[in-house]
Structure formats: C-alpha cells, structure tokens
Write a protein that holds these residues in place. Structure first.
Motif, PDB file in Angstrom:
ATOM      1  N   UNK A 441       0.824  -1.212   0.000  1.00  0.00           N
ATOM      2  CA  UNK A 441       0.000   0.000   0.000  1.00  0.00           C
ATOM      3  C   UNK A 441       0.857   1.261   0.000  1.00  0.00           C
ATOM      4  N   UNK A 442       1.548   1.509  -1.067  1.00  0.00           N
ATOM      5  CA  UNK A 442       2.394   2.694  -1.183  1.00  0.00           C
ATOM      6  C   UNK A 442       1.714   3.715  -2.095  1.00  0.00           C
ATOM      7  N   UNK A 443       1.449   4.901  -1.554  1.00  0.00           N
ATOM      8  CA  UNK A 443       0.809   5.969  -2.317  1.00  0.00           C
ATOM      9  C   UNK A 443       1.736   6.453  -3.425  1.00  0.00           C
ATOM     10  N   UNK A 444       1.124   6.954  -4.494  1.00  0.00           N
ATOM     11  CA  UNK A 444       1.931   7.528  -5.577  1.00  0.00           C
ATOM     12  C   UNK A 444       2.540   8.864  -5.162  1.00  0.00           C
ATOM     13  N   UNK A 445       1.924   9.523  -4.161  1.00  0.00           N
ATOM     14  CA  UNK A 445       2.491  10.729  -3.558  1.00  0.00           C
ATOM     15  C   UNK A 445       1.949  10.848  -2.142  1.00  0.00           C
ATOM     16  N   UNK A 446       2.574  11.683  -1.337  1.00  0.00           N
ATOM     17  CA  UNK A 446       2.171  11.814   0.066  1.00  0.00           C
ATOM     18  C   UNK A 446       0.756  12.340   0.211  1.00  0.00           C
ATOM     19  N   UNK A 447       0.271  13.075  -0.789  1.00  0.00           N
ATOM     20  CA  UNK A 447      -1.054  13.716  -0.688  1.00  0.00           C
ATOM     21  C   UNK A 447      -2.092  13.078  -1.606  1.00  0.00           C
ATOM     22  N   UNK A 448      -1.754  11.975  -2.233  1.00  0.00           N
ATOM     23  CA  UNK A 448      -2.676  11.384  -3.202  1.00  0.00           C
ATOM     24  C   UNK A 448      -3.945  10.880  -2.517  1.00  0.00           C
ATOM     25  N   UNK A 449      -5.065  11.013  -3.242  1.00  0.00           N
ATOM     26  CA  UNK A 449      -6.346  10.506  -2.736  1.00  0.00           C
ATOM     27  C   UNK A 449      -6.389   8.998  -2.942  1.00  0.00           C
ATOM     28  N   UNK A 450      -6.682   8.265  -1.850  1.00  0.00           N
ATOM     29  CA  UNK A 450      -6.567   6.812  -1.851  1.00  0.00           C
ATOM     30  C   UNK A 450      -7.895   6.169  -1.454  1.00  0.00           C
ATOM     31  N   UNK A 451      -8.200   5.010  -2.068  1.00  0.00           N
ATOM     32  CA  UNK A 451      -9.298   4.165  -1.610  1.00  0.00           C
ATOM     33  C   UNK A 451      -8.807   2.725  -1.607  1.00  0.00           C
ATOM     34  N   UNK A 452      -9.086   2.030  -0.493  1.00  0.00           N
ATOM     35  CA  UNK A 452      -8.730   0.613  -0.367  1.00  0.00           C
ATOM     36  C   UNK A 452     -10.021  -0.188  -0.257  1.00  0.00           C
ATOM     37  N   UNK A 453     -10.239  -1.123  -1.172  1.00  0.00           N
ATOM     38  CA  UNK A 453     -11.420  -1.985  -1.147  1.00  0.00           C
ATOM     39  C   UNK A 453     -10.999  -3.376  -0.686  1.00  0.00           C
TER      40      UNK A 453
END
Length: 483
Positions: A441-453
C-alpha cells in the motif's frame, strides 16, 4: 434476525464473498441444521400450538408471548411463533429474543431483510395483527401502526396525505409504442438507478383498437400514486433464465442469467443481488455480486449497455446446501434474482489517484466492476493495485486475464499470494499480514487521494480492517464489501 441456517456458506474454508456482515454466530447443537429444520416443518408437528388455526393478534396479546419457550414475533404484519426455531437459529436465541413479543420488522431489516422468512417460518404462522379502530377525522396526532398493517382501503389515501411527495408522470403514444415518462427531482439519472418490471398484474396494458388513443394509463393498484420508503418494502424478485455456465477454475463457474424481456435491471458498481432457489420445498436465498462476462473486454461499456444478461462467478461447495443445487440447474431453468443492495457509493472513486484492491478467493467478484469502472472513467487515476489471496494456483480466478490487463494498462498491477503453494511457486506466500500490506500500500504521492477496497471471508475482512487502521488509513479511505 432470522438467519438462514447454513452449515456451509460461508464454509470453514470458504472465500465466497458478499455474504457476511461481521455478525457473530453461535454453534448449533447436533441435529439442528437447516435440513433438520426443514424436516421438522414437514413432519406435521403443530409448531404454533394453535392446532392449525390462524388468529388475529392484538398488540396486548403479542406482548404476552415474550419468553424463550413462548416467543411470538411480528414481521410486516404477520405473527410467528419462533419458539420451535430457537435452537435452529445460527444467530442464537438472544438475537431472536430482542424482538420477542413485539414488532421485529425494523430489527429484521437491519440485520438482513433478504431472508425469505415467509418460507422458512410458514409452519410457525400464528396469524395477522389485528387492525386498530379507525381514528376520528379530527385526530391529528402522529399515527403509530405496526409495519405493513394499514388496511388496503386506506393505504392510498393515507400515503397520499402523509408522504412527502407523489410521483408525476405522462405518457405519449405512436402507432406501435406507448412511452411512460416519470418525473423525478433527481438530476442526471443513470441507467443503473432505474429498475422496471412488467409482469402480469404488476403492470398491464389492455388490448385496444388500432389508431385510437389511450384514455387512461390503466387501473390504479394498491399504493398507486405514492412513494414508499425502501425500508418498508420487501425485496422484489424476478425469474431469470440460465443461458450458460462454464468452468473458470476447478471449483468456480461463470453463470449467465437472462433477464425477462420486460425487465430493466442494471446492478450498480459495488452492489450485490440475492439469488433464490426452492430446495426441498423451502425457498433459500444467498447473496452474490454480479461481474462482467470477461475482465478483458476493452474496458469500454457502450452508451446504452446490453443489460439483458447478468453474470456471476460462483464457487461450488460439494458438501454445501445452495451451490450444488445451483450447479445442477439445466440450461433453460430459472433462478429468482432480487433488486440490488449494497452501500458502496461510486462517488468514492471520483478524483481518485490510487486504488488498492484486497481480495481473497471469490471476494474478487466485487472488484471486477470496480476495477473496470476506475480504469475506464476516472481520468485522475494514477495506479490500481490488486493483491489477490488464494490457496493454490489452481484457485486463481481469471489469472491470465489479470496478467494480460497488467501488460496492456501500465496503471494496473496484480500480485498473487498463495497460502498452500507448490514447491514451484516463486511468488508471495502466506496470509494477509501487516508486512504484506505495508509493502503493497504505497501511495503515488504523500497527498494522493486513496481508496482501499477489501473483500473475502469474515476472518480475512476483520483482520484486514484492523491492519489497515493500524497502518493509519482513515475509515474514509477504506471500503469493506459485506452484505
């Protein structure tokens, strides 16, 4: 509240998906399975204590029957003696006792309103709730009635007066077609927001002479010109025809059902339906999430998608109760399919940058449409990653299609994790764990909007939710698929 007793759904090693909402079950005694309950209902034993009589039950009478050995419950205006069912209920006696001697409709709907209690408890039916006397015309206080108990003659008038609004509609006609237009206050309605069924007496147009105009739309039915809250209605089913079934893995098949020609039903992304089959004289219901016919289909839906067919990926449990019956159906047989249910909101995907999907076994099924929709319709999307947990390589659903998609669309990545691999397996091994998730679960950037299903068997889902919270993902960034 009245859970369908099932020894094998989900089975001890089941990875079938949308079925569990985290509700605890209690072990059943020997001889208290679903088949045992069905045998008891067919034994001729008097399960109501009324020797076959049906009675009208007042509120005062209902309140008296509030003990484990004398427990009556009202559901949608019908009263059942559930005392004989106590030991057969996998949710436990305490769960049933929450509604003892009262109207349990709301409680029943909160837990799972999809259960076909009419069939399960038909031999326990005591009778109907007695009507209250009509109130004087000048009585303006709030009316309190048991769910579903307004007399038919009063339903239309009462709802027309008390409902917040009534529908408005028109129709227009050509030589061969009558079009009905229903006006709503909702803007930009999608096709999956609309369900239409034209079946027998539920929607009927009389034959008329050619080149004449309709004088009226038809005869009004009960609840005509009224808007009824969804919670006050039961699930609506239509019979769909099995047109094909094909092997996907050694124990999972793709079923294709065809909707009736007079039905429009498009299941929204992330929602499920219930399949209903008569088994040994009792109607049994199970939840499943529809999928596409293929994961790899250019990922483009037409402007007006073909909604004649509904597809399901279903794992067959040989020792189960429901799936073997489903598997024994012949092409041309019928299965009843409900309206969609679910709490996934598609707006969660808007402006999304990183989408992570965690699936175990047939918990993959809700991910199919989520994945398809995100790659096709979310321009802000930077990456989609699927971590797919299975026991062996042979259990992986649509493996070649997933690998082909990852090769074609560089935004998509898939990782397979096996709990019982062969010695030749070079990929990841084990079960869901903080170590696996923190690396995945590594974001593409520190502030990226994320959803985990997240979707899988109950232990998988519960452990996964706790691990995600421990990894400091917020509840708004996590969606767990349960029914």
């Amino acid at each position: 509240m009245l859970n369908v007793p099932s020894q094998s759904f989900p089975g001890p090693s089941s990875q079938q998906r949308v079925a569990s909402g985290g509700r605890s079950k209690v072990p059943l005694k020997q001889g208290r399975s679903l088949m045992d309950w069905i045998r008891l209902t067919k034994s001729g034993k008097d399960l109501t204590g009324l020797k076959g009589r049906l009675i009208e039950v007042t509120e005062e009478e209902l309140k008296k029957h509030n003990k484990k050995d004398d427990c009556w419950i009202c559901i949608r205006g019908f009263v059942y003696n559930v005392s004989p069912y106590m030991e057969y209920h996998p949710g436990g006696e305490d769960e049933l006792m929450r509604a003892a001697g009262s109207d349990g409709t709301d409680l029943f709907d909160q837990v799972h309103r999809w259960v076909n209690y009419e069939s399960m408890l038909k031999e326990c039916l005591v009778g109907r709730m007695a009507m209250k006397p009509a109130l004087p015309k000048d009585y303006h206080e709030e009316k309190k009635v048991l769910n579903g108990m307004l007399p038919q003659s009063q339903v239309t008038d009462t709802l027309a007066k008390e409902s917040p609004s009534s529908p408005s509609y028109d129709w227009f006609q050509t030589d061969s077609l009558v079009t009905i237009v229903i006006y709503t206050k909702q803007k930009d309605i999608n096709l999956d927001s609309v369900i239409v069924d034209h079946r027998d007496d539920s929607f009927r147009a009389e034959t008329k002479k050619e080149n004449t105009s309709w004088k009226r739309l038809g005869h009004p039915q009960e609840n005509h010109n009224s808007i009824i809250p969804k919670k006050d209605t039961g699930l609506f089913y239509r019979k769909c025809q099995l047109v094909s079934k094909e092997d996907v893995t050694h124990d999972t098949k793709l079923f294709c059902l065809m909707l009736p020609p007079s039905t429009h039903l498009q299941v929204p992304v992330g929602q499920h339906v219930y399949l209903k089959l008569p088994i040994t004289g009792t109607e049994i219901v199970k939840p499943y999430t529809p999928v596409s016919d293929s994961l790899f289909s250019e990922f483009k839906e037409p402007v007006l998608p073909n909604n004649i067919y509904i597809y399901f990926l279903i794992k067959i449990y040989p020792a189960g109760f429901f799936t073997p019956e489903l598997d024994h159906l012949q092409i041309g047989d019928y299965v009843s399919v409900s309206n969609p249910e679910g709490n996934f909101i598609i707006s969660q995907l808007q402006e999304l940058e990183d989408l992570f999907l965690l699936a175990a076994g047939t918990g993959f099924t809700p991910m199919v449409k989520v994945l398809n929709y995100a790659l096709t319709n979310i321009p802000s999307l930077r990456k989609v990653k699927l971590m797919f947990f299975n026991k062996t390589e042979d259990d992986i659903i649509w493996r070649s299609q997933l690998e082909k998609l990852a090769f074609k669309d560089k935004r998509f990545e898939v990782e397979f994790v096996l709990s019982a691999p062969t010695s030749e397996w070079s990929g990841k091994q084990g079960y869901i764990s903080p170590a696996l998730l923190s690396e995945f679960l590594k974001r593409s950037s520190d502030t990226s909007k994320v959803l985990i299903c997240l979707c899988g068997p109950t232990p998988f889902t519960e452990q996964g939710m706790k691990m995600l919270h421990d990894l400091n993902f917020s509840k708004d960034e996590i969606h767990s698929f349960t029914a």
